[in-house]
Design a protein around this motif. Sequence first.
Motif, PDB file in Angstrom:
ATOM      1  N   HIS A 139       0.799  -1.227   0.000  1.00 18.66           N
ATOM      2  CA  HIS A 139       0.000   0.000   0.000  1.00 18.66           C
ATOM      3  C   HIS A 139       0.840   1.289   0.000  1.00 18.66           C
ATOM      4  O   HIS A 139       0.375   2.322   0.483  1.00 18.66           O
ATOM      5  CB  HIS A 139      -0.968   0.009   1.183  1.00 18.66           C
TER       6      HIS A 139
ATOM      7  N   GLY B 274      -1.184   8.775 -11.587  1.00 22.37           N
ATOM      8  CA  GLY B 274      -0.083   8.052 -10.935  1.00 22.37           C
ATOM      9  C   GLY B 274      -0.556   6.726 -10.365  1.00 22.37           C
ATOM     10  O   GLY B 274       0.188   5.758 -10.293  1.00 22.37           O
TER      11      GLY B 274
ATOM     12  N   MET C 130     -12.919   1.649  -3.570  1.00 20.22           N
ATOM     13  CA  MET C 130     -13.334   2.149  -4.881  1.00 20.22           C
ATOM     14  C   MET C 130     -13.307   0.966  -5.840  1.00 20.22           C
ATOM     15  O   MET C 130     -12.365   0.175  -5.821  1.00 20.22           O
ATOM     16  CB  MET C 130     -12.426   3.294  -5.339  1.00 20.22           C
TER      17      MET C 130
ATOM     18  N   ILE D 129      -4.634   8.081 -18.123  1.00 21.82           N
ATOM     19  CA  ILE D 129      -4.308   9.370 -18.745  1.00 21.82           C
ATOM     20  C   ILE D 129      -2.814   9.675 -18.631  1.00 21.82           C
ATOM     21  O   ILE D 129      -2.357  10.733 -19.046  1.00 21.82           O
ATOM     22  CB  ILE D 129      -5.125  10.520 -18.112  1.00 21.82           C
TER      23      ILE D 129
ATOM     24  N   ALA E 103      -1.619  18.961 -15.477  1.00 18.68           N
ATOM     25  CA  ALA E 103      -2.198  18.034 -14.490  1.00 18.68           C
ATOM     26  C   ALA E 103      -1.335  16.798 -14.273  1.00 18.68           C
ATOM     27  O   ALA E 103      -1.425  16.154 -13.242  1.00 18.68           O
ATOM     28  CB  ALA E 103      -3.590  17.609 -14.937  1.00 18.68           C
TER      29      ALA E 103
ATOM     30  N   LYS F  27       5.731   9.612  -8.518  1.00 15.06           N
ATOM     31  CA  LYS F  27       4.633   8.997  -9.265  1.00 15.06           C
ATOM     32  C   LYS F  27       3.384   9.868  -9.216  1.00 15.06           C
ATOM     33  O   LYS F  27       2.629   9.948 -10.181  1.00 15.06           O
ATOM     34  CB  LYS F  27       4.346   7.620  -8.642  1.00 15.06           C
TER      35      LYS F  27
ATOM     36  N   ASN G   6      -3.208  14.426  -7.051  1.00 18.25           N
ATOM     37  CA  ASN G   6      -3.003  14.927  -5.695  1.00 18.25           C
ATOM     38  C   ASN G   6      -4.215  15.737  -5.229  1.00 18.25           C
ATOM     39  O   ASN G   6      -4.713  15.555  -4.112  1.00 18.25           O
ATOM     40  CB  ASN G   6      -1.721  15.761  -5.643  1.00 18.25           C
TER      41      ASN G   6
ATOM     42  N   GLN H 150      -7.080  13.443  -4.202  1.00 13.34           N
ATOM     43  CA  GLN H 150      -6.859  12.366  -3.234  1.00 13.34           C
ATOM     44  C   GLN H 150      -7.980  12.373  -2.200  1.00 13.34           C
ATOM     45  O   GLN H 150      -8.512  13.405  -1.828  1.00 13.34           O
ATOM     46  CB  GLN H 150      -5.499  12.499  -2.553  1.00 13.34           C
TER      47      GLN H 150
ATOM     48  N   ARG I 258      -8.293  10.021   4.529  1.00 14.78           N
ATOM     49  CA  ARG I 258      -7.674   8.848   5.147  1.00 14.78           C
ATOM     50  C   ARG I 258      -8.493   8.362   6.342  1.00 14.78           C
ATOM     51  O   ARG I 258      -7.986   7.574   7.144  1.00 14.78           O
ATOM     52  CB  ARG I 258      -6.235   9.164   5.603  1.00 14.78           C
TER      53      ARG I 258
ATOM     54  N   PRO J 232      -6.936  15.340   3.404  1.00 15.93           N
ATOM     55  CA  PRO J 232      -5.623  15.013   3.959  1.00 15.93           C
ATOM     56  C   PRO J 232      -4.412  15.680   3.297  1.00 15.93           C
ATOM     57  O   PRO J 232      -3.329  15.651   3.848  1.00 15.93           O
ATOM     58  CB  PRO J 232      -5.534  13.500   3.747  1.00 15.93           C
TER      59      PRO J 232
ATOM     60  N   ASP K 108      -1.484  18.059   1.289  1.00 13.65           N
ATOM     61  CA  ASP K 108      -0.655  19.235   1.584  1.00 13.65           C
ATOM     62  C   ASP K 108      -0.641  20.218   0.419  1.00 13.65           C
ATOM     63  O   ASP K 108      -0.746  21.430   0.618  1.00 13.65           O
ATOM     64  CB  ASP K 108       0.783  18.791   1.877  1.00 13.65           C
TER      65      ASP K 108
ATOM     66  N   ILE L  99      -9.194  17.234 -15.086  1.00 10.56           N
ATOM     67  CA  ILE L  99      -8.328  18.359 -14.730  1.00 10.56           C
ATOM     68  C   ILE L  99      -7.192  18.372 -15.755  1.00 10.56           C
ATOM     69  O   ILE L  99      -6.539  17.353 -15.971  1.00 10.56           O
ATOM     70  CB  ILE L  99      -7.753  18.202 -13.318  1.00 10.56           C
TER      71      ILE L  99
ATOM     72  N   TYR M  22       6.910  11.450   6.291  1.00  8.81           N
ATOM     73  CA  TYR M  22       6.124  10.330   5.756  1.00  8.81           C
ATOM     74  C   TYR M  22       4.892  10.086   6.618  1.00  8.81           C
ATOM     75  O   TYR M  22       4.596   8.943   6.974  1.00  8.81           O
ATOM     76  CB  TYR M  22       7.029   9.085   5.718  1.00  8.81           C
TER      77      TYR M  22
HETATM   78  C1  LIG Z   1       1.741   6.019   2.196  1.00 10.66           C
HETATM   79  C2  LIG Z   1       1.225   7.300   1.609  1.00 10.66           C
HETATM   80  C3  LIG Z   1       1.510   8.490   2.253  1.00 10.66           C
HETATM   81  C4  LIG Z   1       1.041   9.693   1.721  1.00 10.66           C
HETATM   82  N1  LIG Z   1       1.315  10.852   2.379  1.00 10.66           N
HETATM   83  C5  LIG Z   1       0.831  12.027   1.890  1.00 10.66           C
HETATM   84  C6  LIG Z   1       1.056  13.250   2.564  1.00 10.66           C
HETATM   85  O1  LIG Z   1       1.712  13.292   3.623  1.00 10.66           O
HETATM   86  N2  LIG Z   1       0.544  14.379   2.030  1.00 10.66           N
HETATM   87  C7  LIG Z   1      -0.171  14.371   0.873  1.00 10.66           C
HETATM   88  O2  LIG Z   1      -0.609  15.433   0.431  1.00 10.66           O
HETATM   89  N3  LIG Z   1      -0.422  13.228   0.218  1.00 10.66           N
HETATM   90  C8  LIG Z   1       0.067  12.063   0.710  1.00 10.66           C
HETATM   91  N4  LIG Z   1      -0.209  10.895   0.042  1.00 10.66           N
HETATM   92  C9  LIG Z   1      -1.163  10.916  -1.074  1.00 10.66           C
HETATM   93  C10 LIG Z   1      -0.533  11.190  -2.401  1.00 10.66           C
HETATM   94  O3  LIG Z   1      -0.148  12.547  -2.448  1.00 10.66           O
HETATM   95  C11 LIG Z   1      -1.580  10.883  -3.468  1.00 10.66           C
HETATM   96  O4  LIG Z   1      -1.754   9.485  -3.508  1.00 10.66           O
HETATM   97  C12 LIG Z   1      -1.183  11.358  -4.852  1.00 10.66           C
HETATM   98  O5  LIG Z   1      -0.954  12.740  -4.868  1.00 10.66           O
HETATM   99  C13 LIG Z   1      -2.280  11.017  -5.863  1.00 10.66           C
HETATM  100  O6  LIG Z   1      -1.834  11.329  -7.169  1.00 10.66           O
HETATM  101  P1  LIG Z   1      -1.908  10.224  -8.334  1.00 10.66           P
HETATM  102  O7  LIG Z   1      -1.512  10.876  -9.586  1.00 10.66           O
HETATM  103  O8  LIG Z   1      -1.174   9.008  -7.949  1.00 10.66           O
HETATM  104  O9  LIG Z   1      -3.471   9.968  -8.320  1.00 10.66           O
HETATM  105  P2  LIG Z   1      -4.332   8.688  -8.769  1.00 10.66           P
HETATM  106  O10 LIG Z   1      -4.279   7.650  -7.706  1.00 10.66           O
HETATM  107  O11 LIG Z   1      -3.999   8.290 -10.155  1.00 10.66           O
HETATM  108  O12 LIG Z   1      -5.776   9.350  -8.792  1.00 10.66           O
HETATM  109  C14 LIG Z   1      -6.428   9.810  -7.620  1.00 10.66           C
HETATM  110  C15 LIG Z   1      -7.833  10.261  -8.011  1.00 10.66           C
HETATM  111  O13 LIG Z   1      -7.775  11.413  -8.826  1.00 10.66           O
HETATM  112  C16 LIG Z   1      -8.446  11.205 -10.059  1.00 10.66           C
HETATM  113  N5  LIG Z   1      -7.657  11.921 -11.069  1.00 10.66           N
HETATM  114  C17 LIG Z   1      -6.324  11.789 -11.305  1.00 10.66           C
HETATM  115  N6  LIG Z   1      -5.933  12.661 -12.251  1.00 10.66           N
HETATM  116  C18 LIG Z   1      -7.039  13.354 -12.614  1.00 10.66           C
HETATM  117  C19 LIG Z   1      -7.279  14.395 -13.559  1.00 10.66           C
HETATM  118  N7  LIG Z   1      -6.305  14.910 -14.310  1.00 10.66           N
HETATM  119  N8  LIG Z   1      -8.546  14.872 -13.683  1.00 10.66           N
HETATM  120  C20 LIG Z   1      -9.550  14.374 -12.921  1.00 10.66           C
HETATM  121  N9  LIG Z   1      -9.377  13.393 -12.012  1.00 10.66           N
HETATM  122  C21 LIG Z   1      -8.139  12.882 -11.868  1.00 10.66           C
HETATM  123  C22 LIG Z   1      -8.482   9.705 -10.241  1.00 10.66           C
HETATM  124  O14 LIG Z   1      -9.581   9.316 -11.028  1.00 10.66           O
HETATM  125  C23 LIG Z   1      -8.596   9.221  -8.806  1.00 10.66           C
HETATM  126  O15 LIG Z   1      -9.937   9.254  -8.394  1.00 10.66           O
HETATM  127  C24 LIG Z   1       0.283   9.684   0.524  1.00 10.66           C
HETATM  128  C25 LIG Z   1       0.029   8.485  -0.133  1.00 10.66           C
HETATM  129  C26 LIG Z   1       0.483   7.296   0.394  1.00 10.66           C
HETATM  130  C27 LIG Z   1       0.187   6.023  -0.322  1.00 10.66           C
END
Ligand SMILES: Cc1cc2nc3c(=O)[nH]c(=O)nc-3n(C[C@H](O)[C@H](O)[C@H](O)COP(=O)(O)OP(=O)(O)OC[C@H]3O[C@@H](n4cnc5c(N)ncnc54)[C@H](O)[C@@H]3O)c2cc1C
Lengths: 169, 329
Positions: free
Chosen positions: A42, B28, B41, B49, B69, B104, B110, B113, B116, B160, B162, B211, B235
């Motif tokens: 995870h 990501g 989910m 994308i 984005a 990633k 972000n 997201q 939590r 959650p 930042d 987005i 973290y």
């Molecule tokens: C262990 C752990 C610790 C973390 N700690 C933090 C922290 O301290 N602070 C923090 O801010 N975050 C934290 N995160 C969260 C992390 O920042 C997010 O998981 C990440 O930013 C999501 O981006 P992604 O591109 O991977 O999204 P994805 O997982 O690909 O998508 C997330 C959601 O956004 C939607 N989406 C994605 N792109 C678009 C778009 N262009 N238009 C419309 N919808 C879209 C997707 O459909 C999905 O529903 C943590 C995550 C983990 C696993």
Amino acid sequence: MQTTSLHINGEEHTLKADSRTTLLDALRNHLGLTGSKKGCDHGQCGACTVMVNGRRINSCLTLACMHDGDEIVTIEGLGAPEELSSLQAAFVAHDAFQCGYCTPGQICSAMGMIEEAQTGWPSYVSETLDDLKELSDEEISERMSGNLCRCAAYPNIVRAIRQIAKETE
Amino acid sequence: MKPFDYVRSHDAAGAAEAVAQGGSFIAGGTNLLDLMKLEVMTPDKLVDIGRLNMNEISATDDGGLRVGALVTNSDCAAHDTVRRDYGVLSRAILAGASGQLRNKATTGGNLCQRTRCYYFYDPVMPCNKREPGSGCHAMNGFNRIHAVLGTSEACIATYPGDMAVALATLDADVEILSAEGKTRSVPVRDFHRCPGDEPEKDNVLEPGDLITAVTLPPARKGSHFYRKVRDRSSYAFALVSVAAIINVEDEKIASAALAFGGLATKPWRDPEVEEVLIGERPSLELFEKAADILLADAKGQGSNDFKIPLARRTLTAVLAEGCGMEAPL
Ligand SMILES: Cc1cc2nc3c(=O)[nH]c(=O)nc-3n(C[C@H](O)[C@H](O)[C@H](O)COP(=O)(O)OP(=O)(O)OC[C@H]3O[C@@H](n4cnc5c(N)ncnc54)[C@H](O)[C@@H]3O)c2cc1C
Ligand code: SF4
Ligand code: FES
Ligand code: FES
């Protein structure tokens, strides 16, 4: 089923697998590359860290099919028991592990991290956002915080990384 | 994980149309796959994308910046202009997650997201956000990480992230492409929603809305801060965080933009908190007054009561630092 071509450690692989297959499961269960470890599945521990297109990522939180055509480097690509990479040798020399479960992830992560630091990326503990000048122990710890070690070998992990970061400056 | 169809998208308009029919974008994957593994989910289709042409940072005509984005969190935080002119954004991103995850995670992902909240993460438990109408066990249960501002009878889950907290201080806009092919722009401050009686809607996106970028206006004058208080020093998600851009001129606070993370159901910015500061000489009494305004409606649920004094102390410490004063103990 998805067909995905992956370049792993310099070799071409064609993977036919369910779309749900994560990159980590593809490496371990389909391609026999069991060096990358599954700790939490995870994104919370870093044991599964690999390099994709030159950047360290968690292979458990990405699907194999998202990486069609990508360049992947795993611990197996860094060195072998009879020819360790410098980071691997430093981990041995500094006793930077106990059980060793987190170690492949630590080493892949350190590879990526050293490059990020040498590119000048700041971190949360950097005083300014200017290009990083010195990779202090505090910087190493912060930048490696995505890799947990249940055996708490942290001090020696930092020493091993510090040595290699200095040597490759 | 439930089975799903996977399609790689090659154009933004096509991706938006595809998701309007059902399923989810994946960028990501670091949040979505986490939730899909737990079957929180369960999209029946993923539209990838990741390779769309939305991964550039470029200057805008009005002297601002446009962040695509798909720009990764790492690339955004490390970008020269972001570091120089939008320091609060670099700092907030670097305060989140880990090096691997930031490599990633994308700008769009972000923003979207999800919370939590432990109950949201456990499909066996009732949760109004996951399953509207099923109830909220956080209300009288374990709620140490939950919100004290912006809550409703239906949901008290914290937003959650930042990055979005920093974007709120920067008056950034979210650029959105609809499935009908129309582009609109929504201020980040209005992008996330308080739960009200529709806690399942985290933000204003409609099905298929993609987005495409986040745009930043020209840089604001002032010093940038992002202070994050959490259970371990890296973290971990914020218990309370404060993003601030503070400008002091002639010994008075000329401008102040302040936003709060970990405290509310969305990135929280309260104009009244800023108004009370602007034009005044910095003093601890003034900072306390700002905290009084911020927290006037704050409501603890038991285990998260501590966030109220913690937010007060974090705010006063950041204001003191921003005004070049000795931080209060
Ligand atoms: C262990 C752990 C610790 C973390 N700690 C933090 C922290 O301290 N602070 C923090 O801010 N975050 C934290 N995160 C969260 C992390 O920042 C997010 O998981 C990440 O930013 C999501 O981006 P992604 O591109 O991977 O999204 P994805 O997982 O690909 O998508 C997330 C959601 O956004 C939607 N989406 C994605 N792109 C678009 C778009 N262009 N238009 C419309 N919808 C879209 C997707 O459909 C999905 O529903 C943590 C995550 C983990 C696993
Ligand atoms: S606080 Fe919100 S997300 Fe958490 S259980 Fe209650 S309704 Fe669900
Ligand atoms: S197994 Fe991937 S981060 Fe733990
Ligand atoms: S050496 Fe055992 S977990 Fe790190």
